[in-house]
Design a protein around this motif. Structure first.
Motif, PDB file in Angstrom:
ATOM      1  N   ILE A 258       0.869  -1.177   0.000  1.00 25.31           N
ATOM      2  CA  ILE A 258       0.000   0.000   0.000  1.00 25.31           C
ATOM      3  C   ILE A 258       0.898   1.217   0.000  1.00 25.31           C
ATOM      4  N   TYR A 259       0.760   2.013  -1.022  1.00 23.96           N
ATOM      5  CA  TYR A 259       1.717   3.064  -1.319  1.00 23.96           C
ATOM      6  C   TYR A 259       1.009   4.409  -1.315  1.00 23.96           C
ATOM      7  N   ILE A 260       1.744   5.428  -0.858  1.00 23.54           N
ATOM      8  CA  ILE A 260       1.167   6.765  -0.843  1.00 23.54           C
ATOM      9  C   ILE A 260       2.052   7.691  -1.642  1.00 23.54           C
ATOM     10  N   THR A 261       1.442   8.528  -2.450  1.00 25.80           N
ATOM     11  CA  THR A 261       2.225   9.513  -3.186  1.00 25.80           C
ATOM     12  C   THR A 261       1.329  10.685  -3.560  1.00 25.80           C
ATOM     13  N   HIS A 262       1.935  11.798  -3.874  1.00 23.66           N
ATOM     14  CA  HIS A 262       1.138  12.910  -4.390  1.00 23.66           C
ATOM     15  C   HIS A 262       1.260  12.975  -5.910  1.00 23.66           C
ATOM     16  N   SER A 263       2.023  12.001  -6.469  1.00 21.98           N
ATOM     17  CA  SER A 263       2.226  12.020  -7.908  1.00 21.98           C
ATOM     18  C   SER A 263       1.446  10.886  -8.563  1.00 21.98           C
ATOM     19  N   LEU A 264       0.435  11.250  -9.314  1.00 20.35           N
ATOM     20  CA  LEU A 264      -0.377  10.233  -9.974  1.00 20.35           C
ATOM     21  C   LEU A 264       0.458   9.475 -10.998  1.00 20.35           C
ATOM     22  N   GLU A 265       1.448  10.171 -11.559  1.00 15.45           N
ATOM     23  CA  GLU A 265       2.338   9.549 -12.531  1.00 15.45           C
ATOM     24  C   GLU A 265       3.045   8.355 -11.881  1.00 15.45           C
ATOM     25  N   GLU A 266       3.570   8.601 -10.635  1.00 13.53           N
ATOM     26  CA  GLU A 266       4.246   7.539  -9.895  1.00 13.53           C
ATOM     27  C   GLU A 266       3.282   6.392  -9.624  1.00 13.53           C
ATOM     28  N   ALA A 267       2.049   6.758  -9.250  1.00  9.99           N
ATOM     29  CA  ALA A 267       1.035   5.754  -8.950  1.00  9.99           C
ATOM     30  C   ALA A 267       0.726   4.903 -10.174  1.00  9.99           C
ATOM     31  N   MET A 268       0.627   5.569 -11.319  1.00 12.30           N
ATOM     32  CA  MET A 268       0.289   4.868 -12.556  1.00 12.30           C
ATOM     33  C   MET A 268       1.312   3.781 -12.884  1.00 12.30           C
ATOM     34  N   VAL A 269       2.592   4.109 -12.704  1.00 16.03           N
ATOM     35  CA  VAL A 269       3.667   3.192 -13.075  1.00 16.03           C
ATOM     36  C   VAL A 269       3.551   1.883 -12.298  1.00 16.03           C
ATOM     37  N   MET A 270       3.244   1.989 -10.991  1.00 13.82           N
ATOM     38  CA  MET A 270       3.408   0.819 -10.129  1.00 13.82           C
ATOM     39  C   MET A 270       2.124   0.071  -9.788  1.00 13.82           C
ATOM     40  N   SER A 271       0.989   0.783  -9.751  1.00  9.68           N
ATOM     41  CA  SER A 271      -0.156   0.251  -9.015  1.00  9.68           C
ATOM     42  C   SER A 271      -1.039  -0.703  -9.800  1.00  9.68           C
ATOM     43  N   ASP A 272      -1.660  -1.620  -9.063  1.00 17.25           N
ATOM     44  CA  ASP A 272      -2.769  -2.392  -9.607  1.00 17.25           C
ATOM     45  C   ASP A 272      -4.028  -1.539  -9.574  1.00 17.25           C
ATOM     46  N   ARG A 273      -4.210  -0.851  -8.451  1.00 19.34           N
ATOM     47  CA  ARG A 273      -5.357   0.057  -8.337  1.00 19.34           C
ATOM     48  C   ARG A 273      -4.913   1.333  -7.640  1.00 19.34           C
ATOM     49  N   ILE A 274      -5.654   2.390  -7.887  1.00 20.37           N
ATOM     50  CA  ILE A 274      -5.333   3.689  -7.321  1.00 20.37           C
ATOM     51  C   ILE A 274      -6.574   4.245  -6.629  1.00 20.37           C
TER      52      ILE A 274
END
Lengths: 301, 367
Positions: free
Chosen positions: B205-221
């Motif tokens: 479970i990851y937290i970021t303020h960058s949606l770009e970062e989230a897009m690269v790694m996540s199964d879901r956001i």
């Protein structure tokens, strides 16, 4: 312009002939006044004391033939008791201070929030009043028919013995007087422990005690060590507490030194005692600083 | 209708078994509500990212999941069991902090071994495990005795992750651990982290303020705003179907046209003085925003069949490597248009252009 003036500065000679003669670099030359001040104000008196300790008994001149008589007198007599009393009382004081101050320091940095400033001020205020006055305040509080016993007597008819003039009372006085010197460095130390680091240790399975032992204590150690040294060195030199609250029941080493210089008019003996005290305390401080290298603790080295 | 009122949609869970569940979680600090009635189910082995601007409550959510904060109301369930009152040190979860929170007075090896030492694992076993983790995270073995403060940013990152993995948690939390790292290294570490996720099969479970970062790694956001979860979905869903102006803006460069329904029942922009054809308008929609991605807008030729057209002036152009971005001004409104480098627009700056897009390439969202 700039090209022309630059060499001029570089080749400018010191104005004072003596400096040119000493061939000092500018940095060293600028340090000279401070070095001179330290030599006259700090090193010279110390050297005088050390030299006096090798003078014959009751002499007031440094021109006599050096002798070890004073040291022989000290080691063959019972003065070691005063040493032990001073070191012992200081050790007890410092340990009590550590136990009392850590929770307060922790509270000041993490619990009390905006009340911390007020509390810090309250801990500082007594420092504005002379130590003697504060100690006589304790006398008034604890003396027979004083604040405590007088109140107990008039309200409950309880007649107790005074706690004054006991070893415990001396320790109480010392703990009271030297508290700020332990508390403030310790507070600084405790405030240097990042919250996230404590959270991390807790999150990694450590119990509260393990967090304290593995994170809080080592990371606050620089402040704690400085607090220990500061209050210990001051407490070894404590004099009035034993005189006023202890009623001269215990003669600390500083009292012996004072007696030798004044009442006994034996400067060389006093000087020898002072030198020994400096050696003992100096050695202890060096040992502690070697054991707890402050830079290593902070991860700077 | 305001589309944000639809609430988060839990899509993309597929067939995962739920591992952690938030039910009506609220967290208040005094009069300030940091987290507002959040419902969320995260599946076993999922890489779930919570995105939001600073102060949106995402760190508070993570700290509650880790057991470092207690929810004011609502329940946190771990594999169906309520864990509200289980403290952090007894949860099978572990957090990598924003500051990394490494122990500065310890070596790399001692840092990694910390959770094992706490569990009284023998010295030899501890060291073996630490070295194994260091190898997995590409830390040289001779770093074992190195002072952790002497390590570089990327190395410290790996030490922090190794320490968390040494705890062997079921769920790993990450509180913006890459935010202080330069762009290039961050890109590398993002991919490494996704690889580690694959290798370990643990829930991240990851937290970021960058949606770009989230897009690269996540199964879901999950996107958070002001303490609420405004949208939950796969990266693709968030990208192609944002449910609000807020989420669509968060993705990056995007064209947003304020629109309202006019007398004839069509979408109309008062500022641009134009009507638009759009995807089907939901019943009850009165006003909102039309979202068009830069790559969906094109500079149109006369023969183009674009359903929506606007006339404007090419104000500037920016080379983005593989693409070129154009800034086109239509009245007061600025539009961003992107083209592949090979198809660069031939007209110069200040030339009059027509931009256009098809109705199916635009998204209609609430306020």
């Amino acid at each position: 312009m700039a090209e022309a003036s630059a060499p001029a500065i570089a080749t400018r000679q010191p104005r004072f002939v003596i400096l040119r003669w000493l061939k000092l670099r500018p940095g060293a030359a600028h340090a000279l006044p401070v070095i001179a001040f330290l030599l006259i104000g700090f090193a010279a008196p110390l050297a005088w004391v050390i030299m006096f300790s090798f003078m014959p008994e009751r002499s007031f001149s440094l021109l006599n033939e050096p002798t070890l008589d004073n040291y022989v007198t000290i080691f063959s007599g019972t003065t070691y008791r005063s040493f032990l009393w001073s070191l012992g009382l200081a050790a007890v004081t410092v340990i009590l201070l550590a136990l009392i101050c850590y929770p307060i320091a922790y509270g000041l940095t993490r619990v009390f929030g905006r009340w911390s400033t007020l509390l810090t001020l309250l801990f500082t205020i007594p420092l504005f009043v002379s130590e003697n006055v504060r100690l006589y305040g304790w006398i008034l509080f604890f003396i027979k028919n004083g604040v405590m016993l007088g109140t107990l007597k008039s309200l409950f008819g309880y007649e107790g013995e005074t706690w004054l003039f006991t070893e415990g009372m001396i320790v109480l006085g010392m703990v009271y007087v030297y508290m700020p010197f332990m508390l403030f460095p310790m507070t600084l130390g405790v405030s240097m422990v990042p919250n996230e680091t404590r959270d991390a240790a807790f999150d990694l399975g450590a119990s509260r005690w393990q967090v304290f032992k593995e994170v809080d204590l080592p990371l606050a150690m620089p402040g704690i060590v400085i607090g220990f040294l500061l209050s210990f060195v001051l407490a070894v030199g404590a004099l009035v507490e034993a005189k006023v609250l202890g009623g001269q029941r215990v003669i600390p080493i500083v009292h012996e030194i004072e007696l030798a210089f004044t009442y006994a008019q034996n400067w060389p003996l006093g000087a020898a005692l002072a030198v020994l005290l400096m050696l003992v305390v100096g050695t202890l401080v060096m040992l502690v600083l070697r054991r707890f290298d402050l830079d290593t603790i902070l991860g700077r080295r | 209708m305001d589309c944000t009122q639809e609430g988060p949609v839990s899509r993309g869970m597929n067939t995962r078994t739920p591992v952690i569940e938030l039910r009506q979680i609220t967290k208040s600090f005094g009069s300030f509500t940091a987290v507002h009635t959040i419902d969320l189910v995260i599946g076993e082995g999922e890489f779930f990212t919570i995105v939001g601007p600073s102060g949106s409550g995402k760190t508070t959510v993570l700290r509650m999941l880790a057991g470092l904060e207690t929810p004011t109301s609502g329940d946190i369930l771990l594999r169906g069991k309520r864990i509200n009152d289980v403290p952090a040190n007894r949860r099978p979860t572990c957090m990598v902090f924003q500051s990394l929170a490494l122990f500065p007075h310890r070596t790399v090896g001692e840092n990694i071994e910390f959770p094992l030492k706490i569990r009284d694992v023998s010295k030899a076993d501890r060291k073996a495990r630490a070295l194994q983790l260091m190898e997995q995270l590409r830390l040289p073995a001779d770093y074992y005795g190195k002072n952790v403060t002497k390590c570089s940013g990327g190395e410290r990152q790996r030490v922090a992750l190794a320490r968390a993995l040494a705890y062997n948690p079921d769920i790993l939390f990450f509180d913006e651990p890459l935010s202080a790292i330069d762009y290039k290294l961050r890109k590398t570490l993002e991919k490494e982290l996704k690889d580690i996720h694959r290798e370990t099969g643990k829930t991240f479970i990851y937290i970021t303020h960058s949606l770009e970062e989230a897009m690269v790694m996540s199964d879901r956001i999950g996107v958070m705003r002001q303490g609420r979860l405004v949208q939950v979905g796969t990266p693709n869903e968030i990208y192609t179907a944002p449910n609000s102006k807020f989420v669509s803006e968060f993705i990056g460069d995007v064209n947003i046209i304020p629109v309202a329904i006019n007398g004839t029942g069509k979408l109309h922009s008062a500022e641009l003085g134009a009507e638009f054809t759009s995807p089907p308008i939901p019943a009850g929609f009165r006003s909102g925003h039309l979202v068009v991605r830069p790559e969906s807008i094109r500079i149109v030729e006369r023969s183009d069949s674009a359903e929506n057209r606007l006339s404007g002036r090419l104000y500037n152009e920016y080379a983005l490597g593989s693409r070129i971005q154009y800034q086109v001004r239509v009245g007061e409104q600025v539009f961003i248009v992107e083209r592949l480098r090979q198809q660069a627009f031939q007209g110069g700056i200040d030339s009059e252009v027509q931009i256009g897009w098809n109705a199916r390439d635009s998204i209609l969202v609430g306020d």
